[in-house]
Motif scaffolding. Structure first.
Motif, PDB file in Angstrom:
ATOM      1  N   ALA A  11       0.862  -1.198   0.037  1.00 28.15           N
ATOM      2  CA  ALA A  11      -0.002  -0.100  -0.082  1.00 28.15           C
ATOM      3  C   ALA A  11       0.953   1.101   0.077  1.00 28.15           C
ATOM      4  O   ALA A  11       0.647   2.205  -0.548  1.00 28.15           O
ATOM      5  CB  ALA A  11      -0.963  -0.071   1.192  1.00 28.15           C
ATOM      6  N   LEU A  12       1.999   1.093   0.880  1.00 27.92           N
ATOM      7  CA  LEU A  12       2.924   2.277   0.888  1.00 27.92           C
ATOM      8  C   LEU A  12       3.475   2.328  -0.528  1.00 27.92           C
ATOM      9  O   LEU A  12       3.663   3.623  -1.200  1.00 27.92           O
ATOM     10  CB  LEU A  12       4.052   2.207   1.880  1.00 27.92           C
ATOM     11  CG  LEU A  12       3.451   2.227   3.352  1.00 27.92           C
ATOM     12  CD1 LEU A  12       4.407   1.643   4.163  1.00 27.92           C
ATOM     13  CD2 LEU A  12       3.012   3.603   3.650  1.00 27.92           C
ATOM     14  N   GLU A  13       4.107   1.524  -1.298  1.00 25.41           N
ATOM     15  CA  GLU A  13       4.516   1.639  -2.413  1.00 25.41           C
ATOM     16  C   GLU A  13       3.651   2.233  -3.599  1.00 25.41           C
ATOM     17  O   GLU A  13       3.866   2.951  -4.286  1.00 25.41           O
ATOM     18  CB  GLU A  13       5.224   0.432  -2.997  1.00 25.41           C
ATOM     19  CG  GLU A  13       6.545  -0.419  -2.097  1.00 25.41           C
ATOM     20  CD  GLU A  13       6.804  -1.592  -2.712  1.00 25.41           C
ATOM     21  OE1 GLU A  13       5.991  -2.271  -3.561  1.00 25.41           O
ATOM     22  OE2 GLU A  13       8.011  -1.963  -2.243  1.00 25.41           O
ATOM     23  N   LEU A  14       2.350   1.547  -3.409  1.00 25.09           N
ATOM     24  CA  LEU A  14       1.250   1.991  -4.075  1.00 25.09           C
ATOM     25  C   LEU A  14       1.029   3.569  -4.108  1.00 25.09           C
ATOM     26  O   LEU A  14       0.997   4.429  -5.185  1.00 25.09           O
ATOM     27  CB  LEU A  14      -0.115   1.267  -4.245  1.00 25.09           C
ATOM     28  CG  LEU A  14      -1.187   1.734  -5.055  1.00 25.09           C
ATOM     29  CD1 LEU A  14      -0.923   1.408  -6.308  1.00 25.09           C
ATOM     30  CD2 LEU A  14      -2.617   0.740  -4.678  1.00 25.09           C
ATOM     31  N   GLN A  15       1.058   4.154  -2.872  1.00 19.77           N
ATOM     32  CA  GLN A  15       0.771   5.419  -2.613  1.00 19.77           C
ATOM     33  C   GLN A  15       1.956   6.200  -3.103  1.00 19.77           C
ATOM     34  O   GLN A  15       1.778   7.318  -3.740  1.00 19.77           O
ATOM     35  CB  GLN A  15       0.671   5.834  -1.122  1.00 19.77           C
ATOM     36  CG  GLN A  15      -0.638   5.204  -0.606  1.00 19.77           C
ATOM     37  CD  GLN A  15      -0.830   5.379   0.856  1.00 19.77           C
ATOM     38  OE1 GLN A  15       0.150   5.854   1.433  1.00 19.77           O
ATOM     39  NE2 GLN A  15      -1.883   5.110   1.567  1.00 19.77           N
ATOM     40  N   ALA A  20       4.264   9.900  -7.153  1.00 15.97           N
ATOM     41  CA  ALA A  20       5.409  10.119  -8.120  1.00 15.97           C
ATOM     42  C   ALA A  20       4.621  10.358  -9.618  1.00 15.97           C
ATOM     43  O   ALA A  20       4.804  11.221 -10.371  1.00 15.97           O
ATOM     44  CB  ALA A  20       6.223   8.757  -8.413  1.00 15.97           C
ATOM     45  N   GLY A  21       3.522   9.458  -9.837  1.00 12.07           N
ATOM     46  CA  GLY A  21       2.777   9.729 -11.179  1.00 12.07           C
ATOM     47  C   GLY A  21       2.019  11.280 -11.196  1.00 12.07           C
ATOM     48  O   GLY A  21       1.863  12.006 -12.114  1.00 12.07           O
ATOM     49  N   SER A  22       1.489  11.524  -9.829  1.00  9.33           N
ATOM     50  CA  SER A  22       0.757  12.933  -9.984  1.00  9.33           C
ATOM     51  C   SER A  22       2.095  13.988  -9.899  1.00  9.33           C
ATOM     52  O   SER A  22       1.702  15.084 -10.928  1.00  9.33           O
ATOM     53  CB  SER A  22       0.148  13.051  -8.607  1.00  9.33           C
ATOM     54  OG  SER A  22      -0.815  12.167  -8.347  1.00  9.33           O
TER      55      SER A  22
END
Length: 203
Positions: A11-15, A20-22
């Motif tokens: 979940a942390l990596e996804l966030q 990073a995408g934003s």
């Protein structure tokens, strides 16, 4: 417990990935806005360059018109000089004829003592001819002086106009060179772009 830890880690990596995408999307949007602004600025600079080129061409046309006008003024002055020379020649011819008439009068007086009245008449004619020649010479001198003054004024005006046109041409060339240099710098900045710098900072 291990599964929960792995799930939390994912979940942390996804966030972090979403963040990073934003950030990447924001950087791309900023880059696009900056590129649009720089492109608009380059178009404005190119338009200004075209205007300067047009002004230089118009200045060249004005210089050519002034040169043609000066040539015409010189032509008129030459024609006036030719007319004055012809009139002066006519005056000399009249003076020669008057002198010849005076010599004939003197010869007639020597041959006959009764030619006093004829001599007086010839002297009056001679005086009248000399007076007419003097008036003609004065008038022609005044006209010739006026023509020469007009030619000098035209030459001075042409020289002044040519000097101003040359200064404007040099200024246009300088501005055009400066504009080309600024355009080259803008293109170089666009080629580098802020996105490449952001990637370097992230790495």
């Amino acid at each position: 417990a291990d599964l929960e830890a792995q799930a939390g880690h994912l979940a942390l990596e996804l966030q972090a990935g979403e963040l990073a995408g934003s950030q990447l999307e924001a950087a791309l949007a900023q880059t696009l806005c900056l590129a649009d602004a720089q492109q608009a600025e380059m178009q404005a600079q190119e338009l200004a360059s075209h205007e300067l080129t047009k002004e230089v061409a118009e200045a060249a046309c004005q210089e050519e018109a002034l040169r043609a006008e000066l040539i015409e003024e010189r032509k008129r002055a030459q024609e006036a000089s030719n007319v004055a020379a012809a009139l002066f020649e006519r005056r000399q011819l009249i003076a020669d004829e008057a002198e010849k008439a005076l010599r004939n009068c003197n010869d007639a007086i020597a041959e006959s003592g009764t030619a006093g009245e004829e001599l007086l008449r010839r002297n009056e004619q001679l005086h009248h001819s000399e007076r007419s020649s003097e008036i003609m010479r004065t008038t022609l001198s005044q006209k010739l002086a006026t023509v020469h003054a007009q030619v000098r004024e035209a030459e001075n005006a042409h020289a002044k106009a040519v000097g101003e046109l040359r200064r404007e041409r040099r200024e246009h060339s300088r501005l055009n060179l400066q504009l080309q240099q600024e355009t080259a710098k803008q293109r170089a900045r666009i080629a580098r772009g802020p996105l490449g710098s952001w990637r370097t900072d992230v790495a």
